[in-house]
Scaffold this active site. Structure first.
Site, PDB file in Angstrom:
ATOM      1  N   ASN A 104       0.856  -1.183   0.000  1.00 13.98           N
ATOM      2  CA  ASN A 104       0.000   0.000   0.000  1.00 13.98           C
ATOM      3  C   ASN A 104       0.897   1.240   0.000  1.00 13.98           C
ATOM      4  O   ASN A 104       1.474   1.585   1.026  1.00 13.98           O
ATOM      5  CB  ASN A 104      -0.900  -0.027   1.250  1.00 13.98           C
ATOM      6  N   TRP A 105       1.006   1.857  -1.161  1.00 15.97           N
ATOM      7  CA  TRP A 105       1.916   3.009  -1.280  1.00 15.97           C
ATOM      8  C   TRP A 105       1.333   4.297  -0.707  1.00 15.97           C
ATOM      9  O   TRP A 105       2.025   5.301  -0.624  1.00 15.97           O
ATOM     10  CB  TRP A 105       2.297   3.215  -2.754  1.00 15.97           C
ATOM     11  N   LYS A 106       0.034   4.283  -0.403  1.00 12.57           N
ATOM     12  CA  LYS A 106      -0.618   5.502   0.104  1.00 12.57           C
ATOM     13  C   LYS A 106      -0.340   6.674  -0.840  1.00 12.57           C
ATOM     14  O   LYS A 106      -0.213   6.467  -2.038  1.00 12.57           O
ATOM     15  CB  LYS A 106      -0.166   5.791   1.536  1.00 12.57           C
ATOM     16  N   HIS A 140      -9.995   1.354   4.679  1.00 14.99           N
ATOM     17  CA  HIS A 140      -8.738   1.656   5.368  1.00 14.99           C
ATOM     18  C   HIS A 140      -8.989   2.687   6.471  1.00 14.99           C
ATOM     19  O   HIS A 140      -9.761   3.632   6.279  1.00 14.99           O
ATOM     20  CB  HIS A 140      -7.695   2.178   4.381  1.00 14.99           C
ATOM     21  N   GLU A 170      -7.357   5.100   7.498  1.00 14.44           N
ATOM     22  CA  GLU A 170      -7.078   6.502   7.158  1.00 14.44           C
ATOM     23  C   GLU A 170      -8.289   7.136   6.464  1.00 14.44           C
ATOM     24  O   GLU A 170      -8.489   8.347   6.551  1.00 14.44           O
ATOM     25  CB  GLU A 170      -5.808   6.590   6.291  1.00 14.44           C
ATOM     26  N   GLU A 202      -6.101  -4.536  10.567  1.00 10.39           N
ATOM     27  CA  GLU A 202      -5.092  -3.511  10.819  1.00 10.39           C
ATOM     28  C   GLU A 202      -5.461  -2.699  12.058  1.00 10.39           C
ATOM     29  O   GLU A 202      -6.255  -1.755  11.965  1.00 10.39           O
ATOM     30  CB  GLU A 202      -4.995  -2.551   9.617  1.00 10.39           C
ATOM     31  N   GLY A 206       1.825   2.564  10.982  1.00 10.23           N
ATOM     32  CA  GLY A 206       2.836   3.619  10.913  1.00 10.23           C
ATOM     33  C   GLY A 206       3.511   3.956  12.231  1.00 10.23           C
ATOM     34  O   GLY A 206       4.207   4.963  12.341  1.00 10.23           O
ATOM     35  N   SER A 238       2.669  -1.644  10.456  1.00  9.96           N
ATOM     36  CA  SER A 238       4.107  -1.626  10.769  1.00  9.96           C
ATOM     37  C   SER A 238       4.857  -2.917  10.444  1.00  9.96           C
ATOM     38  O   SER A 238       5.856  -3.226  11.093  1.00  9.96           O
ATOM     39  CB  SER A 238       4.333  -1.269  12.245  1.00  9.96           C
ATOM     40  N   GLY A 246       2.535  -1.074   4.380  1.00  3.69           N
ATOM     41  CA  GLY A 246       2.545   0.334   3.976  1.00  3.69           C
ATOM     42  C   GLY A 246       3.962   0.828   3.761  1.00  3.69           C
ATOM     43  O   GLY A 246       4.596   0.536   2.750  1.00  3.69           O
ATOM     44  N   GLY A 247       4.469   1.555   4.749  1.00  2.00           N
ATOM     45  CA  GLY A 247       5.791   2.181   4.661  1.00  2.00           C
ATOM     46  C   GLY A 247       6.878   1.313   4.039  1.00  2.00           C
ATOM     47  O   GLY A 247       7.553   1.740   3.084  1.00  2.00           O
TER      48      GLY A 247
HETATM   49  P1  PGA Z   1       2.274   0.652   7.672  1.00  2.83           P
HETATM   50  O1  PGA Z   1       0.853   0.846   6.936  1.00  2.83           O
HETATM   51  O2  PGA Z   1       2.842  -0.653   7.204  1.00  2.83           O
HETATM   52  O3  PGA Z   1       3.097   1.830   7.205  1.00  2.83           O
HETATM   53  O4  PGA Z   1       2.018   0.661   9.123  1.00  2.83           O
HETATM   54  C1  PGA Z   1      -0.010  -0.223   6.762  1.00  2.83           C
HETATM   55  C2  PGA Z   1      -1.297   0.277   6.140  1.00  2.83           C
HETATM   56  O5  PGA Z   1      -1.742   1.367   6.476  1.00  2.83           O
HETATM   57  O6  PGA Z   1      -1.901  -0.419   5.301  1.00  2.83           O
END
Ligand code: PGA
Length: 240
Positions: free
Chosen positions: A6-8, A95, A97, A164, A170, A201, A222-223
């Site tokens: 997930n590149w956001k 998600h 976010e 999640e 994050g 994470s 993500g990250g």
């Molecule tokens: P993260 O993000 O690995 O940076 O914690 C995961 C996500 O939001 O899907």
């Protein structure tokens, strides 16, 4: 096992070069027949990425979509058909976010229905916040998110769930292993026959612990997914 990147809101056209490392790695990867790799870049990169990954093991997904199955007056929105048209096979929905910026369970449910109807596979995210965890209402929250999100959703074979916990996204913090095992088990009992992934994470260090949890069907990353080396490392270590 699923490995979903997930590149956001990260990435330009020039960022796509980084994918070549992963494509190359997958060519000789012995476990590739039992591995699903899905990259969810920002919408601007779906088309060029789809062209890059032809003949590779990678599939492309979007990070969200509008709930409407048809075109409409909705400035800034993209519907599932439009995502499919440019090469997306999956879409991340629910998600935290986006829940955090106002998406309700009802809206997420409408999006899931619309996406599955148009043939997109759905990565359905659920998870409790830190304060909900402290109040010990995680199971109640997850039950509600699942019940409302999947209400009257028929094509469940095209859905995977990503658990999640919001407090681990994050932050570098992951749940205790026995707790995570229990939560994944709880979700699996609720939904039966749906794969359940973990996200929050995930990185090349903690994957050595996370992979010990036998009921996890993969990871939403993500990250760490923005760095091809880290992403490859996570995949390799999962099987080692
Ligand atoms: P993260 O993000 O690995 O940076 O914690 C995961 C996500 O939001 O899907």
């Amino acid at each position: 096992m699923y490995f979903i990147a997930n590149w956001k809101m990260f990435g330009k056209l020039s960022t796509l070069i980084s994918l070549n490392k992963v494509i190359k790695f997958l060519k000789n990867f012995k476990k590739s027949n039992i591995t699903k790799i899905i990259y969810c870049p920002p919408s601007t990169l779906i088309r060029p990425m789809s062209k890059m990954i032809i003949n590779s093991k990678i599939q492309v997904g979007a990070q969200n979509c509008h709930e409407s199955p048809t075109y409409g007056a909705s400035t800034g929105s993209i519907n599932p058909e439009m995502l499919k048209n440019v090469g997306a096979k999956y879409v991340i929905l629910g998600h935290s976010e986006n829940r955090g910026s106002g998406e309700t369970d009802k809206l997420i449910n409408a999006k899931i229905k619309s996406a599955t109807k148009s043939g997109l596979k759905v990565i359905f995210c659920i998870g409790e916040t830190l304060s909900q965890k402290r109040k010990k209402i995680t199971k109640k929250i997850l039950s509600k998110q699942i019940a409302l999100g999947l209400k009257k959703v028929k094509k469940r074979k095209n859905i995977v769930i990503a658990y999640e916990p919001v407090w681990s996204i994050g932050t570098g913090v992951i749940p205790k292993l026995d707790e995570l095992f229990g939560t994944i088990n709880f979700i699996k009992k609720k939904v039966r026959n749906i794969k359940v992934l973990y996200g929050g994470s995930v990185n090349p260090k903690n994957i050595n612990e996370l992979k010990l949890i036998k009921n996890i069907d993969g990871f939403l990353i993500g990250g760490a997914s923005q760095d091809p080396k880290k992403f490859i490392d996570i995949i390799k270590k999962t099987y080692n």
